[in-house]
Design an enzyme around this catalytic site. Structure first.
Site: not given
Lengths: 376, 376
Positions: A92, A272
């Site tokens: 990320d 996720d």
């Protein structure tokens, strides 16, 4: 090196079955991805993680920049070698964490100045810096640096954040694909993050703009930030029709049964969420669509497995009574065993949907999850 | 069903190599036994534990009586099934813990009344109750209920505790071998615990009295309770000559390199200690005889394994830099990996001594550990 093969489509929904190819292996979609924030999935070894059905896992640029620092991970040979995970990894960008976890100092188009929650030090993050850090970390998929507006936020606030996110994506793209002499032995795929809050026209405009860059994948961000969960499906349904068919689609931060099933029906491939490991640390198990608190008195003398149909290490070797004992005694092993089970359960849920789409039974088999309401 | 085969003796010391047979498998001695206080070796799964070379492991009567209670473990089918360890198990009697961890209410020949540190409830423990609980737990080896005097203590105090321990052993023996209708499918071996503090004549008198019962094994207790570690070897050397050659000898609570090597030279076969798992939780590794603190700055960028010669999961898959990162970030996985390594290291140390005794090289190969001094 990055390729998304769509293998089947659901005739009744936008759901699809695909295979996403990366330098470290394939991801069979739809699929849930475990979160390994600080270069480890909490309480679980890579060997245990491999048994859960995990294919691609996540790590966090923001956390790893603060600790241990990307230089150390680069010197180790990249994240895969550092953490001992040879499968695909996604990092990320840090955008979400900068805006949700930090004390902000200044935000401008240049970037974000924030205070490290670790030691109070001032840190500057920008699209270029996020690309540089992620280049050092060496994941297979890297995420664009975005501004993630909170919920609730006015339309004006969300529009400004979305426009900045688009400008930043162009800078990420420029920085990433024109980086001189990457030390990595493999390429990295840059995914854009579509913002727009719950304003569907802003979502559409953002998606329409981002697809112009012909990126190897697209994510929907800025959901699961406090809005009612039933709004997520609408945001997804408004966005996915604008995305290319031949690229993977990733819904960030979503990992509950209902929201995943509905997002898959709207065309999402990847998910996720920290929920399976976080629930484990709180002594809760995900069992066939339900959440059980192992401290509940009924488990003290229940010598059956958590889920008799489950093939995970915890269910194959231990009873509910034993797990309840470990959780009551706050023994770390209890968290590990529940984490292994919860990860296995959520990944299996997405695998079962995959199988159902291939068999043409998705909407019938998962009808209860595709309905708008009911709690889970 | 319980048999100790002495396979070789060191010509220069009292050290010996043996095989101890139990209903759940053999223990090749000398050998270190991991401690699983609350029916789990902290932070480690049974599958991981099996890779460390562990054969017999411990659990604690005192802790399990308080939580979850022996009835639950008996209903689960005994400790082996409850905790998923199919190898041999030994349960400590609770004597040591009652005297070291509890607020005492009254001590008499009848037994000990103490306050549960868990909920303040008053609990009574006696030789008969300790046998009853251990019968329910169902370990292979059970320990007699003893009075463990503190250090320092006067000769009179230690003598009184030792004499009571002998009287209690006779009652344990009576209770254990005349228990009506044990629900267990396997027999349990009762070991006596020799007390006597640092008073060698009391140790000798205690041992001489206990061997009259012809027990299947003997333990030396009341060491490692605060006395200078160099006194332990003397206590052991004074005691073992009185013990039968064909029964295993277990030195309780000892698990440091030097003390184990010297105790083996004095004829000890078995050891237990919480040190490998406790050190792990404090971020320390046992590496070839040394203790390393993984928070030390030198490990931050050290990408070599903890011990290049070690075959454990941690050393085969991760670097010192990664372990240091996990420990600094207080990630539980770091504790798990260090526990796996530390257990492997201490068990291997006793295995290496075993091999050296068989090869006739014990005193030369382990000379530095057999010398009285030096730190470790």
């Amino acid at each position: 090196m990055f390729k998304f093969d769509c293998q089947a489509r659901c005739p009744e929904t936008q759901a699809r079955v695909g295979v996403f190819h990366t330098p470290h292996g394939i991801i069979e979609t739809p699929r849930f991805m475990p979160v390994g924030t600080l270069a480890n999935v909490k309480t679980v070894t890579p060997a245990q993680l491999a048994t859960t059905g995990a294919q691609m896992i996540l790590a966090n640029t923001y956390h790893l920049h603060l600790q241990p620092g990307e230089e150390i991970i680069a010197a180790a040979g990249g994240l895969h070698r550092f953490m001992g995970w040879s499968g695909p990894i996604l990092t990320d960008s840090g955008g979400f964490q900068v805006f949700s976890l930090s004390q902000m100092r200044a935000i401008s188009d240049a970037g974000v100045l924030f205070k490290s929650p670790k030691d109070g030090q001032e840190i500057f993050m920008s699209p270029e810096i996020a690309m540089e850090i992620q280049g050092q970390l060496g994941a297979d998929v890297i995420m664009a640096f975005d501004e993630c507006p909170p919920y609730p936020a006015t339309r004006e606030q969300v529009q400004a954040a979305t426009e900045r996110t688009i400008r930043w994506l162009y800078r990420c793209h420029q920085a990433h694909y024109h980086r001189p002499n990457s030390p990595l032995s493999h390429p990295q795929a840059l995914f854009g993050i579509i913002q727009g809050g719950v304003y569907l026209d802003l979502r559409r405009a953002c998606a329409a703009e981002m697809v112009k860059l012909d990126l190897p994948g697209y994510a929907i961000g800025g959901v699961s930030v406090g809005e009612p969960p039933e709004l997520i499906a609408g945001v997804v349904a408004a966005t996915t029709p604008l995305l290319p068919e031949d690229k993977p689609r990733y819904l960030m931060g979503v990992g509950t049964y209902r929201e995943m099933a509905q997002a898959i029906a709207a065309g999402i491939d990847l998910f996720d969420c920290v929920i399976p490991t976080r629930l484990a640390r709180h002594g809760s198990a995900l069992v066939q669509g339900e959440r059980w608190n192992l401290k509940n008195a009924r488990f003290k003398t229940d010598f059956t497995p958590l889920d008799e149909t489950c093939t995970c290490y915890a269910c194959q070797n231990f009873s509910r009574a034993y797990l309840s004992h470990l959780i009551r005694a706050q023994e770390v092993l209890g968290f590990t065993l529940l984490a292994i089970h919860n990860l296995t359960e959520l990944i299996r849920f997405t695998q079962r949907i995959r199988t159902a789409i291939l068999a043409g039974t998705f909407t019938s088999e998962f009808a209860s999850w595709l309905k708008p309401q009911e709690s889970a």
